[in-house]
Structure formats: C-alpha cells, structure tokens
Design an enzyme around this catalytic site. Structure first.
Site, PDB file in Angstrom:
ATOM      1  N   CYS B  10       0.844  -1.189   0.000  1.00  0.00           N
ATOM      2  CA  CYS B  10       0.000   0.000   0.000  1.00  0.00           C
ATOM      3  C   CYS B  10       0.889   1.253   0.000  1.00  0.00           C
ATOM      4  CB  CYS B  10      -0.903   0.010   1.234  1.00  0.00           C
ATOM      5  SG  CYS B  10      -0.002  -0.229   2.769  1.00  0.00           S
ATOM      6  N   CYS B  13       3.088   1.687   2.939  1.00  0.00           N
ATOM      7  CA  CYS B  13       4.212   0.740   3.019  1.00  0.00           C
ATOM      8  C   CYS B  13       5.396   1.277   2.225  1.00  0.00           C
ATOM      9  CB  CYS B  13       3.822  -0.623   2.462  1.00  0.00           C
ATOM     10  SG  CYS B  13       2.267  -1.261   3.074  1.00  0.00           S
TER      11      CYS B  13
END
Lengths: 357, 77
Positions: B10, B13
C-alpha cells in the site's frame, strides 16, 4: 515512543517539541475559536460570492447549484479537519492490540456489541484486514465477534458521520450510527451462530502466531496532538478530492434535476428499489466522502430515506476490493455468507426506514 | 542490521520503506533492507496493522509510516 539520541536531532527535536508543547492548551483553544468564527461566516460568504460577486440570479438553477457548492465544500472540509483531528488524538490511545486484548475471552452477544463499537474508534484500513483477522482469530476471539468488528470498522467511521452530519443533520447521522452498529452486531452474531469456523482457510487455522507483547503506548500529550495533526494531513489529504467531486455532482443534481424526479425510481412506492440499490452498491467502490454528497442531493429530489441509506451502506460496507483481500483467509462459502448476511441486514434497514419515516 | 518492511504494497508501506532507507543511509549504518510482502509471512510476525518495521526480526512499529527523523531515532537505539 522512542527517544532520540542523535545529537543534531535532539536539538532540532526539542525545538519543535517546545514550539508545540508551550501553551498546548492555549493553542488548541485559539484554533477552536478561529475555527468556530470562520465556520459561522461560511453561509453569508457563499451567498455573497454567488449572488453579489458572480451576480447569479437568486433562485435560478445555476445560482442554487453554485451556492450549494460554495457553501458545502468548505463546510464539510472544515468539519472533517476538526473531527479527524479529535478522532486522531483519541486513536492514539486505542491500538488494535488493545482492542484485541479487550475482545479476547468475551462471550458472544456482549462481545459482538463491544466489537462493533470498538470498530468505530480503532484505527483500521482495509489493507490490513488480513493480518488483523488472523491476529484476532488466533488470539481466540470467536469468528462472529471478529466479523462484528470487520463490518463496523469500514462502515461506521468518522468520515461518514461528519459528512452525514454536515449535509443531512445530526438526526440522520445518529440514525446511521445506530443502525450501522446494529447491523454489525447482529450480522456478526448470526455468522457466529452458523458455526462456519471450517470455512476459514486451513493455513490460518494451522498458523502459530507468536503473540507479540503489547507495545508500549505511553505517549506525551504533544505526541498525541501530533498524531492527530498527522491523521488530518493523511486522511483529509486523501479524501478532499472525493468530497469536492461528490459535492460537485451533488450541486449539479441540486440545480438541474427536476423536483421529484427520483420519486419514481428511488421513492417509497417502488418496493424493488431497496434490493436494487443494495445490488448496485456492492460493486461500486468509493468512500463515504464521495457518495454522501450525491445521496444528499438524491434525497432532495424525492428519493426515500430508507432506500438511500441502504444504497449508501452497501457502497461503503460491501466493497469488492475488500472481498478480494478477505478471500485470502476465507473460503468462498464464508465470503458468500458474509455478503448475504450483511446485505440482508442492510435490506431490512432500508425497508424499515421507508416504512416508518 | 537487518531491516524488514512488512506490508503488501500500500502507499504507506512504500513511504515507510523509502523513509527507512533514507534514515539508515543518513546514519551510515551497515544494513540490509528487505521487503516482506507475503501475507503469511507478515502475519507470522504477529502484527495487526501494516505497514510494520522489524529490526533483526523484532517488530519495532506497526500501522504507521513515521518521518525520517523519527526512524533515525528508532534505528540508532
């Protein structure tokens, strides 16, 4: 929280820390006063801009569309900033680990209610639905309670509530909150009763997770306030565009769609409109920020509240991408049950409100 | 030092991985940065929220992507 040790960082860090911590309460108070004064000026300002400055006709189609846009956009964004900040500070106290600890060992029913309520305030993003699911289940939290949490977390959130409050008033916001918690509680409880533990993917059940100890969550108030500011930057930064686009569409509907146009399609008399709204809502994927301004405009054009509420819940709570993520830990039959049970709950809510309001 | 970034990819991240990399470089650490993207591996760490960061196998933070400055503090302890 970590304590910085690096030399230049310490000086820089303390400088920033001092700036925020000095009269922290006074600064927040000042911010609230400025916010409130500004907020009260929004309607006169929007009217001045659309009718005096741009010179649109009062009561004209374009006039009412422009006024709606100029008033509602800053209003909703300001409400979002305030509430997201407050919820952000609140969330610095509640980690998913804490929620898990509270829920572990709870009995069903009370556990379901608690899980649904904690779903509102625990930080959650659908991208971490899988680790969260596994973390809950391996900690011995019953499947039904875990589902109550997973249903309420995306559906009943501060963004949806702010938009409902800002655009439709506190009554509908409260209605949404209560019915959302009810659906999450009852749907989770129902799934728990159906004994579907075997339909969790095998690797999850065989998994041995080393339960990490509760991370130390002691923070200073400055850190919590900073956490809140960070939440505003992150969340408002992400959804503001949806809000603007949603209100733009809403404004267009307001100004140009004829009165009572929606009555025949989404009105009370059309009994089939509730299930159709739910079905259309499942593959639609947008967040609360994008859908609620549109919903508000539809209500103004004769759509029934129950139908609209069902549509909105279906769009927010039953999203296709989340199903794809959950498919990694749930077998198809459990996913289907999940959709069916939640969908049925939403249908019920839709019919109920069309009936009583 | 082995730095592991746990996350399925994501936006947060990626930000965490980038900030951790910068922080480690600025501290002139000898490090190896590994991205753990497999969901089974991630859950084995016992984290409830991604992204998370582990140093030498120990989870140090989860659910957020802090600034380079904050990460430097974490990496230098």
């Amino acid at each position: 929280m970590d304590h910085q040790t690096d030399e230049d960082m310490t000086t820089e860090g303390t400088a920033q820390r001092n700036f925020l911590s000095k009269h922290l309460g006074v600064k927040i108070g000042l911010f609230l006063i400025v916010w409130f004064l500004l907020y009260r000026q929004l309607l006169p300002l929007a009217r001045f801009l659309s009718y005096d400055l741009i010179g649109l006709q009062l009561e004209s189609h374009l006039g009412s569309a422009v006024e709606f846009f100029l008033y509602d956009t800053p209003k909703v964004l300001m409400l979002l900033i305030l509430v997201v900040f407050g919820v952000g500070v609140l969330r610095s106290f509640i980690t998913p680990e804490l929620t898990r600890q509270i829920l572990a060992g709870r009995r069903e029913s009370t556990g379901n209610v608690l899980a649904a309520l904690l779903g509102v305030v625990t930080p959650f993003c659908s991208c971490s639905a899988v680790p969260l699911f596994i973390g809950f289940v391996t900690a011995g939290i019953p499947l039904g309670i875990t589902f109550s949490f997973l249903i309420s977390a995306p559906m009943v959130n501060e963004i949806a509530l702010v938009l409902l409050f800002g655009l439709l008033g506190w009554k509908i916001a409260a209605l949404y909150f209560v019915t959302g918690i009810l659906i999450a509680t009852i749907a989770g409880w129902t799934i728990g009763r159906m004994k579907l533990e075997n339909y969790v993917e095998d690797w999850v059940r065989e998994m041995q997770v080393n339960q990490a100890a509760m991370p130390d969550n002691r923070q200073s108030w400055e850190d919590r306030v900073r956490f809140g500011i960070e939440a505003v930057r992150d969340i408002v930064g992400r959804v503001w565009l949806y809000v603007v686009i949603g209100i733009l569409i809403g404004a267009a509907i307001h100004g140009f769609v004829p009165e009572n146009f929606m009555a025949s399609i989404m009105g009370k008399s059309a009994w089939w409109s509730v299930p159709v709204s739910v079905l259309i809502g499942i593959p639609m994927y947008t967040n609360a920020a994008g859908i609620i301004p549109v919903v508000e405009a539809l209500l103004g054009k004769g759509a029934a509240l129950g139908t609209v509420l069902a549509f909105m819940m279906s769009v927010i709570a039953l999203s296709f991408p989340e199903m794809v993520i959950l498919r990694k830990v749930l077998k198809p039959r459990l996913i289907a049950t999940f959709i069916a049970v939640v969908g049925a709950g939403i249908l019920l809510v839709g019919y109920l409100f069309n009936l009583i309001i | 030092m082995k730095i592991q970034i746990l996350g399925t990819g994501c936006a947060k991240c990626k930000k965490l991985a980038k900030n951790a990399e910068t922080a480690a470089q600025e501290l002139h650490l000898e490090y190896e940065l590994v991205k753990v993207t497999d969901i089974q591996e991630i859950t084995a760490f016992g984290v409830l929220m991604t992204p998370a960061l582990a140093i030498d196998g120990q989870v140090k933070l989860s659910g957020k992507a802090p600034s380079v400055k904050e990460l430097k503090g974490l990496l230098s302890t």
